[in-house]
Design an enzyme around this catalytic site. Structure first.
Site, PDB file in Angstrom:
ATOM      1  N   THR A 377     -38.164 -64.021  -0.961  1.00 11.99           N
ATOM      2  CA  THR A 377     -38.540 -63.603   0.394  1.00 11.99           C
ATOM      3  C   THR A 377     -38.619 -62.077   0.494  1.00 11.99           C
ATOM      4  O   THR A 377     -39.491 -61.532   1.188  1.00 11.99           O
ATOM      5  CB  THR A 377     -37.529 -64.154   1.420  1.00 11.99           C
ATOM      6  OG1 THR A 377     -37.523 -65.585   1.333  1.00 11.99           O
ATOM      7  CG2 THR A 377     -37.901 -63.739   2.837  1.00 11.99           C
ATOM      8  N   GLU A 500     -42.431 -71.298   1.860  1.00 15.29           N
ATOM      9  CA  GLU A 500     -41.916 -72.659   1.980  1.00 15.29           C
ATOM     10  C   GLU A 500     -42.444 -73.319   3.248  1.00 15.29           C
ATOM     11  O   GLU A 500     -41.687 -73.846   4.065  1.00 15.29           O
ATOM     12  CB  GLU A 500     -40.389 -72.651   1.978  1.00 15.29           C
ATOM     13  CG  GLU A 500     -39.822 -72.021   0.716  1.00 15.29           C
ATOM     14  CD  GLU A 500     -38.329 -72.256   0.593  1.00 15.29           C
ATOM     15  OE1 GLU A 500     -37.912 -73.432   0.641  1.00 15.29           O
ATOM     16  OE2 GLU A 500     -37.592 -71.286   0.435  1.00 15.29           O
TER      17      GLU A 500
END
Length: 576
Positions: A377, A500
């Site tokens: 991330t 995701e």
């Protein structure tokens, strides 16, 4: 040390006032009207002196009555007009200040928001600016006119009886001896109160923003206690401020009343001796009140001024921060996105990414897999330029992304996360969010159809005008995802970041979203974060990240042969 700090705060306060967009014409007019009103009020005691001294009916004729009536009317009219003008000035400068703060806050880098609670920033824009408005609207011009009233009254008093004026002037050094030490204490309390209020606002913003989490884990009592602690702290600061006010106001009143009694005693004796006329004594008493009232008001002005100075410090802190760097080139070609030896750390002791190097070719899919906490991330945050690499280079073709204009760069990126929160408003507002001009309904419908969202939108009673609730909570997770995909399609990005995007969905919603994502990914440079290998098994390249380091790059088949941990991952998910 305190004196230096106070001087620095005062300097910042004056500097901020100079920066603001004052309505100069209105300000000058308000001051002139206030001055005329003050001069008119100073004329009343002199007329009264003549009336009392004459004690004859022929002097108090209709001309004198008309004159006094005209003075009172002028005072009332000028007072009303100047009050409106002062309110206008206050509202104008606070609007200008809030506009500057809002513009600045929107352009501060993401690390600022990592370190500062949302409610605290809100407190700066709302409460701190309101304190400054109160000073300007309610007190600043009244302070100036009060000073003029005091100076004018003292000048007239010196002319009428200089001895009594000197008796009265004794009160000034006595008052200053009381006010200045308490003022320094008030400044510290005002700063602490506003800091505590900002923390309390931050607590409110955090708790109310995540109220579902609070209720789901039965944390109402815990959060109530935290709020109660903050409220008690504010209560304590309020009492400390009240104690100082309880000293300043009575002491000022006591000094003034003492002087008034002394002047009445002395003046009465002078009148009985014939050294002073009764009319002069009455005029002196009137003028005394024109000194006492502004002087008493100064205690309140002093308190508000100390608060405004404290608020200014925090406002200047925000205005003085560095905004995101926005300048750069525009129109760079859509070539490969390249990471070369990129390192990043939130602080010096904890590196998050180490020597990340890879290429993402246009029209291909690059998937990042690996254990949680590996830096996936964070890598996306670097691409979006929320943070900047500690070392190394991220480039588009041969051009560093840091050299591309920020708005141009972010306009190339479409981002769909696992949460995909929406903003309060309608579905159409959320799909078209971020576009400078509202696209046609036909384009919005086409984007929604491509995102597999049109069918559920049309089933709703209000269609595209359906309100989604705070953060989109009136929609399901799959619906929110498809709205986010429709938004990305409408923006037509060249680089697509999928964090995701299907991890939190049920199988039915996931099927709809996967079809929409396939349409979105066509012809774009796509980077995907995925924990389920089944969603990225056909990616052009998979990059395995462990503890911020790339330990393997290749296709699914290549990594199965060459990367032991990837093989274990695949086996754990039935893909080996």
């Amino acid at each position: 040390m305190e004196t230096k700090q106070t001087k620095g705060s005062l300097k910042e306060f004056v500097s901020l006032l100079k920066q603001l967009d004052w309505p100069k014409g209105v300000t000058v007019t308000a001051l002139v009207l206030a001055l005329f009103s003050t001069v008119a009020s100073l004329a009343v005691p002199l007329v009264t002196k003549q009336l009392v001294d004459s004690l004859t009916t022929d002097l108090f004729n209709w001309k004198t009555a008309v004159f006094l009536f005209a003075v009172f009317i002028i005072q009332a009219v000028l007072g009303g007009v100047s009050y409106y003008m002062l309110a206008y000035i206050g509202e104008t400068i606070v609007a200008d200040l809030r506009t500057r703060l809002w513009s600045k806050v929107l352009r501060l880098p993401v690390p600022y928001y990592d370190e500062t609670e949302t409610g605290e920033t809100m407190s700066r824009i709302t409460q701190d600016t309101t304190i400054l408005k109160q000073l300007v609207s309610d007190h600043l011009v009244s302070l100036i006119t009060g000073i003029i009233s005091i100076i004018g009254a003292i000048a007239i008093l010196l002319f009428l009886d200089w001895k009594m004026t000197l008796i009265m002037l004794i009160s000034i050094p006595v008052s200053m001896a009381v006010i200045f030490p308490l003022g320094r204490v008030m400044h510290k309390i005002a700063k602490a109160t506003q800091a505590e209020m900002a923390k309390f606002s931050g607590l409110l913003g955090r708790i109310l923003g995540d109220i579902r989490l609070v209720k789901a884990y039965r944390a109402e009592d815990t959060e109530q206690e935290k709020g109660s602690v903050a409220i008690r702290s504010l209560f304590g600061f309020g009492l400390r401020e009240a104690k100082i006010q309880a000293v300043i106001s009575p002491v000022m009143t006591l000094i003034m009343m003492g002087i008034l009694v002394a002047i009445l005693g002395y003046g009465g004796a002078q009148v009985s001796k014939g050294a002073l006329s009764a009319g002069t004594l009455v005029a002196i008493i009137f003028l005394m009140f024109q000194i006492i009232v502004p002087f008493a008001q100064m205690a309140q002005v002093f308190t508000v001024f100390q608060k405004a100075v404290g608020a200014t410090e925090r406002i200047q802190q925000i205005l003085g921060m560095n905004s995101e760097r926005t300048e750069g080139i525009s129109g760079a070609s859509d070539e490969a996105l390249t990471f070369k030896d990129v390192c990043f750390a939130y602080d010096d002791e904890k590196p998050v990414l180490n020597n990340i190097t890879f290429n993402a070719v246009p029209g291909t899919v690059t998937a990042f897999v690996g254990p949680s906490g590996g830096g996936k991330t964070t890598l996306f945050s670097l691409i979006e330029r929320f943070y900047h690499p500690t070392s190394g280079t991220i480039a588009l073709g041969g051009c560093s992304i840091e050299e591309i204009a920020l708005s141009d760069w972010r306009g190339r990126i479409g981002y769909v996360s696992q949460e995909s929160p929406l903003l309060s408003g309608t579905i159409i507002d959320n799909i078209a969010y971020g576009l400078s001009e509202r696209p046609s309904l036909e384009r919005i419908r086409h984007a929604a159809e491509s995102a597999n969202a049109l069918s559920f939108i049309e089933e709703m009673e209000d269609g595209f005008e359906t309100l989604v609730g705070e953060r989109g909570m009136k929609l399901s997770g799959g619906q929110r995802q498809r709205i986010a995909i429709a938004r990305a399609l409408l923006h037509n990005p060249s680089i697509l970041l999928l964090d995701e995007a299907t991890s939190n969905l049920d199988s039915g919603s996931e099927a709809h979203v996967q079809v929409a994502l396939q349409r979105l990914m066509e012809g774009r440079t796509t980077l995907i974060i995925a924990h389920r290998l089944s969603t990225v098994i056909d990616a052009d390249q998979l990059i395995f990240l462990e503890k911020g380091t790339i330990t393997g790059i290749g296709t699914h088949e290549e990594l199965l042969k060459t990367h032991q941990m990837y093989e274990e991952f695949a086996a754990g998910q039935g893909l080996a």
